[in-house]
Design an enzyme around this catalytic site. Sequence first.
Site, PDB file in Angstrom:
ATOM      1  N   TYR A 271     -24.612 -68.583  58.197  1.00 60.32           N
ATOM      2  CA  TYR A 271     -25.315 -69.308  57.145  1.00 60.32           C
ATOM      3  C   TYR A 271     -25.445 -68.399  55.917  1.00 60.32           C
ATOM      4  O   TYR A 271     -26.026 -67.322  55.981  1.00 60.32           O
ATOM      5  CB  TYR A 271     -26.703 -69.747  57.601  1.00 60.32           C
ATOM      6  CG  TYR A 271     -26.734 -70.658  58.805  1.00 60.32           C
ATOM      7  CD1 TYR A 271     -25.812 -71.687  58.964  1.00 60.32           C
ATOM      8  CD2 TYR A 271     -27.699 -70.488  59.802  1.00 60.32           C
ATOM      9  CE1 TYR A 271     -25.841 -72.520  60.066  1.00 60.32           C
ATOM     10  CE2 TYR A 271     -27.748 -71.317  60.905  1.00 60.32           C
ATOM     11  CZ  TYR A 271     -26.812 -72.330  61.039  1.00 60.32           C
ATOM     12  OH  TYR A 271     -26.854 -73.151  62.140  1.00 60.32           O
ATOM     13  N   GLY A 272     -24.920 -68.855  54.798  1.00 66.03           N
ATOM     14  CA  GLY A 272     -24.919 -68.036  53.591  1.00 66.03           C
ATOM     15  C   GLY A 272     -23.562 -67.416  53.301  1.00 66.03           C
ATOM     16  O   GLY A 272     -23.324 -66.904  52.220  1.00 66.03           O
TER      17      GLY A 272
ATOM     18  N   THR B 232     -19.950 -64.957  54.094  1.00 62.17           N
ATOM     19  CA  THR B 232     -19.568 -63.599  54.469  1.00 62.17           C
ATOM     20  C   THR B 232     -20.509 -62.551  53.883  1.00 62.17           C
ATOM     21  O   THR B 232     -20.954 -61.634  54.580  1.00 62.17           O
ATOM     22  CB  THR B 232     -18.126 -63.311  54.003  1.00 62.17           C
ATOM     23  OG1 THR B 232     -17.230 -64.189  54.695  1.00 62.17           O
ATOM     24  CG2 THR B 232     -17.726 -61.877  54.278  1.00 62.17           C
TER      25      THR B 232
ATOM     26  N   HIS C 288     -34.348 -44.023  28.089  1.00 64.61           N
ATOM     27  CA  HIS C 288     -34.158 -42.662  28.585  1.00 64.61           C
ATOM     28  C   HIS C 288     -35.205 -42.367  29.654  1.00 64.61           C
ATOM     29  O   HIS C 288     -36.363 -42.737  29.493  1.00 64.61           O
ATOM     30  CB  HIS C 288     -34.311 -41.674  27.425  1.00 64.61           C
ATOM     31  CG  HIS C 288     -34.227 -40.237  27.834  1.00 64.61           C
ATOM     32  ND1 HIS C 288     -33.021 -39.587  28.023  1.00 64.61           N
ATOM     33  CD2 HIS C 288     -35.195 -39.327  28.102  1.00 64.61           C
ATOM     34  CE1 HIS C 288     -33.259 -38.338  28.378  1.00 64.61           C
ATOM     35  NE2 HIS C 288     -34.576 -38.149  28.435  1.00 64.61           N
TER      36      HIS C 288
END
Length: 461
Positions: free
Chosen positions: A42-43, A45, A443
Amino acid sequence: MNDTMNADLLVIGFGKGGKVTAGAMGRRGKRVVLVEQSAHMYGGTCPNVGCVPTKALVHHSRKRRPEDPAQAWYKQSVDKVQAVTALFRAGNYDGLNGMETVTVLTGKAVFTDPHTVRVDTADGTVTVTGETVLINTGSEPIIPDIPGLRISKHLVTSTQLIESTDLPRRLTIIGGGYLGIEFASIYQQFGSQVTVLEAFPKLFPREDDDIAEAATTILIDEGISIVTGVTVKEVRDGDGEAIVVYEQDGREHTVAAHAVLPATGRAPATGSLNLEAAGVRTTSRGAVEVDEYLRTSQPHIFALGDVNGGPQFTYISLDDSRIVLDQLVGEGRRSTADRVAIPYTVFMTPPLAGVGLTEKQARAAGHRVRIAGQPVAEILAMPRAYAVEETRGVMKFVIDADTDEILGAALLSVDAQELINTVALAMRHGIKSAELRDAVYQHPTSTEAFNDVLATIVRED
């Protein structure tokens, strides 16, 4: 469960592009059915077996101190990473299946006609008919046809390797591309003895020689054994280890390994879809054939992500979803031809990121070029590199000498995976190198390195 379902949008595969499109259409009140063959995926690779767990392992491997036992540290790291992927997996499932108009089916989808698939789920067979269909099944590792490799007890895929809690004492990687280099860097740092066998004469063949040499030197200095210009002839199992036989310069050599990882690329995952029944054509390489709008030979069927043969990046799959959504609910203008200055990163440490043309490519294309660059350790405007104790690497920009346009960049440095996005954005919008050089940056950050690097002209012609 109903044995038949009708959908405005049928999505096959839970990858990035399909997931985003399914969610967007579901929020518009469209009936969406998304089919995923594995509850482990689910989602797609990236969050399960790709970018998220591998980059998490990069992080954990670098936290290990010399006194930390290798095996124990590795097991602890894998357990932590798998907990994260499980969290992502559940979130992806709930995020879609929890929508009122979206249903997620777990099972293998097989086309029976251009609008219909049969899905064999744990609760029985379901027939789903979709007005519009998205193929989003991704890719799968290629196991090269090397005698003895496929039957070796020591063969591992990338997925098997990162999910195993046993750290291989000796790991041999066949292939020195993105995947091979990333895994070599990870596992050497965890404590494995890593050998990379690469067919090309050098690593990083698309890079200029100076960048490739700098990156290769970092890997060698970390203890990774790199053997280039080789042909792997055979893998044979011995007493508790595999013997990998390879040829270099006409001579035969061997290397012993407790795990052998083929890292020779990934192929589109189309074999089980029965695309013939859908009337969907594929290319000679097995990818689903698409036009610049990602339409297949059937105008109501689209293919997104790795399965369509494009660049195998999650962010490309995401952009695929934008193209398809523009076709379904937008103006229908967006296409793959709109993509300019797409960056990439090899997640070694420090990362190597690039975008656009190399110096070699720019000269071959007829540009007069100006080269700006510095070793990271010499960039005075980049104290962050010293603050985080990572001064290895080099930055290089390829600039058009006539227009001051940035033609390309290679950044081998801490935070390169982030810096390259700024360079790519500048290239897309025609920002000249002088503007990037003279911009005001916070910075201490890595971005302010541009102030020095772009002012340091190495050569011009």
